[in-house]
Scaffold this motif. Structure first.
Motif, PDB file in Angstrom:
ATOM      1  N   GLU A 174       0.856  -1.177   0.000  1.00 59.64           N
ATOM      2  CA  GLU A 174       0.000   0.000   0.000  1.00 59.64           C
ATOM      3  C   GLU A 174       0.895   1.231   0.000  1.00 59.64           C
ATOM      4  O   GLU A 174       1.512   1.566   1.017  1.00 59.64           O
ATOM      5  CB  GLU A 174      -0.910  -0.009   1.224  1.00 59.64           C
ATOM      6  N   PRO A 175       1.038   1.926  -1.160  1.00 60.28           N
ATOM      7  CA  PRO A 175       1.959   3.078  -1.235  1.00 60.28           C
ATOM      8  C   PRO A 175       1.640   4.171  -0.226  1.00 60.28           C
ATOM      9  O   PRO A 175       2.532   4.943   0.138  1.00 60.28           O
ATOM     10  CB  PRO A 175       1.789   3.569  -2.683  1.00 60.28           C
ATOM     11  N   ARG A 176       0.406   4.274   0.236  1.00 60.92           N
ATOM     12  CA  ARG A 176       0.075   5.319   1.199  1.00 60.92           C
ATOM     13  C   ARG A 176       0.695   5.070   2.569  1.00 60.92           C
ATOM     14  O   ARG A 176       0.706   5.971   3.413  1.00 60.92           O
ATOM     15  CB  ARG A 176      -1.447   5.432   1.332  1.00 60.92           C
ATOM     16  N   LEU A 177       1.211   3.855   2.802  1.00 62.27           N
ATOM     17  CA  LEU A 177       1.834   3.531   4.086  1.00 62.27           C
ATOM     18  C   LEU A 177       3.320   3.248   3.929  1.00 62.27           C
ATOM     19  O   LEU A 177       3.889   2.427   4.649  1.00 62.27           O
ATOM     20  CB  LEU A 177       1.142   2.308   4.721  1.00 62.27           C
ATOM     21  N   ALA A 178       3.964   3.951   3.014  1.00 60.89           N
ATOM     22  CA  ALA A 178       5.400   3.771   2.830  1.00 60.89           C
ATOM     23  C   ALA A 178       6.147   4.331   4.039  1.00 60.89           C
ATOM     24  O   ALA A 178       5.964   5.490   4.413  1.00 60.89           O
ATOM     25  CB  ALA A 178       5.857   4.466   1.544  1.00 60.89           C
ATOM     26  N   LEU A 179       6.975   3.500   4.670  1.00 55.94           N
ATOM     27  CA  LEU A 179       7.729   3.885   5.861  1.00 55.94           C
ATOM     28  C   LEU A 179       9.213   3.883   5.558  1.00 55.94           C
ATOM     29  O   LEU A 179       9.704   3.093   4.735  1.00 55.94           O
ATOM     30  CB  LEU A 179       7.450   2.905   7.018  1.00 55.94           C
ATOM     31  N   SER A 180       9.935   4.759   6.236  1.00 55.60           N
ATOM     32  CA  SER A 180      11.380   4.793   6.099  1.00 55.60           C
ATOM     33  C   SER A 180      12.004   3.728   6.988  1.00 55.60           C
ATOM     34  O   SER A 180      11.338   3.103   7.826  1.00 55.60           O
ATOM     35  CB  SER A 180      11.906   6.177   6.479  1.00 55.60           C
ATOM     36  N   ALA A 181      13.310   3.550   6.841  1.00 58.28           N
ATOM     37  CA  ALA A 181      14.012   2.569   7.676  1.00 58.28           C
ATOM     38  C   ALA A 181      13.955   2.968   9.137  1.00 58.28           C
ATOM     39  O   ALA A 181      13.795   2.125  10.029  1.00 58.28           O
ATOM     40  CB  ALA A 181      15.461   2.436   7.203  1.00 58.28           C
ATOM     41  N   ALA A 182      14.057   4.283   9.421  1.00 59.30           N
ATOM     42  CA  ALA A 182      13.968   4.739  10.809  1.00 59.30           C
ATOM     43  C   ALA A 182      12.570   4.515  11.370  1.00 59.30           C
ATOM     44  O   ALA A 182      12.409   4.147  12.544  1.00 59.30           O
ATOM     45  CB  ALA A 182      14.358   6.215  10.889  1.00 59.30           C
ATOM     46  N   ASP A 183      11.532   4.715  10.543  1.00 61.95           N
ATOM     47  CA  ASP A 183      10.169   4.470  11.003  1.00 61.95           C
ATOM     48  C   ASP A 183       9.963   2.997  11.335  1.00 61.95           C
ATOM     49  O   ASP A 183       9.345   2.645  12.355  1.00 61.95           O
ATOM     50  CB  ASP A 183       9.163   4.904   9.934  1.00 61.95           C
ATOM     51  N   CYS A 184      10.481   2.104  10.480  1.00 64.46           N
ATOM     52  CA  CYS A 184      10.329   0.668  10.726  1.00 64.46           C
ATOM     53  C   CYS A 184      11.039   0.254  12.012  1.00 64.46           C
ATOM     54  O   CYS A 184      10.517  -0.569  12.773  1.00 64.46           O
ATOM     55  CB  CYS A 184      10.879  -0.122   9.539  1.00 64.46           C
ATOM     56  N   ALA A 185      12.222   0.823  12.253  1.00 68.89           N
ATOM     57  CA  ALA A 185      12.951   0.485  13.479  1.00 68.89           C
ATOM     58  C   ALA A 185      12.205   0.978  14.714  1.00 68.89           C
ATOM     59  O   ALA A 185      12.190   0.308  15.749  1.00 68.89           O
ATOM     60  CB  ALA A 185      14.359   1.068  13.420  1.00 68.89           C
ATOM     61  N   ALA A 186      11.556   2.146  14.609  1.00 71.52           N
ATOM     62  CA  ALA A 186      10.834   2.680  15.760  1.00 71.52           C
ATOM     63  C   ALA A 186       9.556   1.896  16.060  1.00 71.52           C
ATOM     64  O   ALA A 186       9.130   1.804  17.212  1.00 71.52           O
ATOM     65  CB  ALA A 186      10.499   4.156  15.502  1.00 71.52           C
ATOM     66  N   LEU A 187       8.941   1.320  15.018  1.00 72.72           N
ATOM     67  CA  LEU A 187       7.689   0.586  15.202  1.00 72.72           C
ATOM     68  C   LEU A 187       7.891  -0.925  15.294  1.00 72.72           C
ATOM     69  O   LEU A 187       6.916  -1.670  15.429  1.00 72.72           O
ATOM     70  CB  LEU A 187       6.733   0.878  14.043  1.00 72.72           C
ATOM     71  N   GLU A 188       9.121  -1.379  15.219  1.00 68.06           N
ATOM     72  CA  GLU A 188       9.383  -2.817  15.171  1.00 68.06           C
ATOM     73  C   GLU A 188       8.895  -3.526  16.427  1.00 68.06           C
ATOM     74  O   GLU A 188       8.291  -4.604  16.353  1.00 68.06           O
ATOM     75  CB  GLU A 188      10.881  -3.058  14.984  1.00 68.06           C
ATOM     76  N   GLN A 189       9.136  -2.933  17.600  1.00 67.38           N
ATOM     77  CA  GLN A 189       8.750  -3.589  18.844  1.00 67.38           C
ATOM     78  C   GLN A 189       7.226  -3.731  18.950  1.00 67.38           C
ATOM     79  O   GLN A 189       6.709  -4.761  19.389  1.00 67.38           O
ATOM     80  CB  GLN A 189       9.284  -2.803  20.051  1.00 67.38           C
ATOM     81  N   ALA A 190       6.490  -2.700  18.514  1.00 69.07           N
ATOM     82  CA  ALA A 190       5.027  -2.765  18.562  1.00 69.07           C
ATOM     83  C   ALA A 190       4.489  -3.823  17.599  1.00 69.07           C
ATOM     84  O   ALA A 190       3.521  -4.538  17.916  1.00 69.07           O
ATOM     85  CB  ALA A 190       4.430  -1.402  18.238  1.00 69.07           C
ATOM     86  N   ALA A 191       5.113  -3.950  16.407  1.00 69.19           N
ATOM     87  CA  ALA A 191       4.680  -4.979  15.455  1.00 69.19           C
ATOM     88  C   ALA A 191       5.050  -6.374  15.949  1.00 69.19           C
ATOM     89  O   ALA A 191       4.306  -7.337  15.732  1.00 69.19           O
ATOM     90  CB  ALA A 191       5.291  -4.715  14.086  1.00 69.19           C
TER      91      ALA A 191
END
Length: 332
Positions: A223-240
């Protein structure tokens, strides 16, 4: 002078259609110790039951035994007549419909089988056979080593034989102790010109990404509307990762994060972070441990009249108690 019709049962269907095979685990199962086929088999049965019995007896093991398949493969009787004939054959002692638990571990399912006997058997024979069949279908228990003194002899320690002294000619003089020099360093070999240095442990950034990180990184491709950067993925990794610990997979996580998106997403990071928090699935309760000594039923007989399952000893002539003793007609 009237002569009773004692013609033998037909050995094959008059229909040109081939009888279907049941799904793996289902269908006809012949009981052991079958007597050889004789011309007088099923001669004492009524004409309809004699025809259906001869047709079923000629079918191979694994053939479909449902009423629709039997009615479609032979041209003389329809579904209602075939169903009535099967019930009569069950009462006569030729068959039993049985539900068996097939598979091991978490991959188990209930399958329906029809055990068939060319010779009519009484209720005691069927109860004994089905009880033995359930024991055969039970998984083999792991062998437990016997304790000493219970079924196996205890191990006894045997003293090792004393070794004879070696002859004098084989004695090796003792070596003088090696003295070490404090702070002595071993000279390292010089590297050859142009040789690549040996790779050491990589930095933390080069570690293998976790499944939660990969699921977040693939959101933008799904889903292109939810494109995340590498820093965003690292910040949300624990929640996922918390989602994955609750029994869901990455596909479920992706569908939950991408379902029902607005037309435009101003902050993909903020929306994903909120959905990870608000849509967090509940923890499933742990399965109750099985009580030791409680056997798991792996075989249940079906009533040939109503199809209700139960223990083999609860059925007589293939019928459950309500079908054996129907309610009397109400008084008018």
């Amino acid at each position: 002078m009237a002569v009773s019709n004692l013609s033998p049962a037909p050995r094959a269907s008059a229909s040109s259609r081939s009888h279907p095979t049941a799904r793996p685990g289902y269908g006809k199962r012949s009981v052991p110790d079958q007597r050889p086929h004789r011309e007088g088999d099923f001669a004492l049965l009524p004409e309809r039951e004699r025809h259906i019995a001869g047709f079923v007896d000629a079918l191979p093991d694994g053939a479909a035994m449902d009423i629709k398949s039997l009615a479609r493969s032979q041209p003389l009787y329809g579904q209602m007549a075939v169903g009535s004939a099967l019930r009569a054959l069950g009462v006569a002692g030729h068959l039993r419909h049985v539900r068996c638990l097939s598979g091991e571990g978490g991959q188990v399912r209930w399958v329906t089988r029809t055990f068939w006997s060319r010779c009519a058997r009484d209720n005691e024979w069927w109860d004994t056979f089905l009880t033995a069949e359930e024991r055969r279908s039970a998984p083999a228990e792991a062998a437990v080593p016997a304790a000493p003194g219970v079924g196996a002899p205890a191990e006894t320690s045997v003293p090792a034989p004393a070794l004879a002294p070696a002859p004098a000619s084989l004695h090796v003089p003792a070596q003088p102790p090696v003295t070490t020099v404090p702070q002595q360093r071993t000279a390292e070999p010089e590297a050859e010109p142009g040789a690549r240095p040996e790779a050491g442990p990589g930095p933390v950034a080069d570690r293998q990404p976790s499944p939660a990180f990969l699921a977040l990184a693939r959101l933008g491709r799904t889903e292109p509307r939810l494109a995340l950067s590498a820093a965003d993925c690292a910040a949300l990794e624990q929640a996922a990762a918390e989602w994955l610990t609750r029994g869901v997979d990455t596909d479920y996580l992706t569908r939950a994060l991408t379902a029902g998106l607005p037309a435009s997403v101003d902050s993909p990071f903020g929306l994903v972070r909120r959905r990870l928090r608000d849509k967090l699935p509940p923890r499933l309760p742990a399965a109750a441990p099985s009580v030791p000594g409680t056997p798991v039923r792996r075989l249940m007989v079906e009533c040939t009249e109503c199809g209700v399952p139960g223990r083999p000893e609860a059925f007589r002539d293939g019928l459950c108690r309500p079908c054996r003793q129907p309610d009397p007609d109400p008084e008018v």
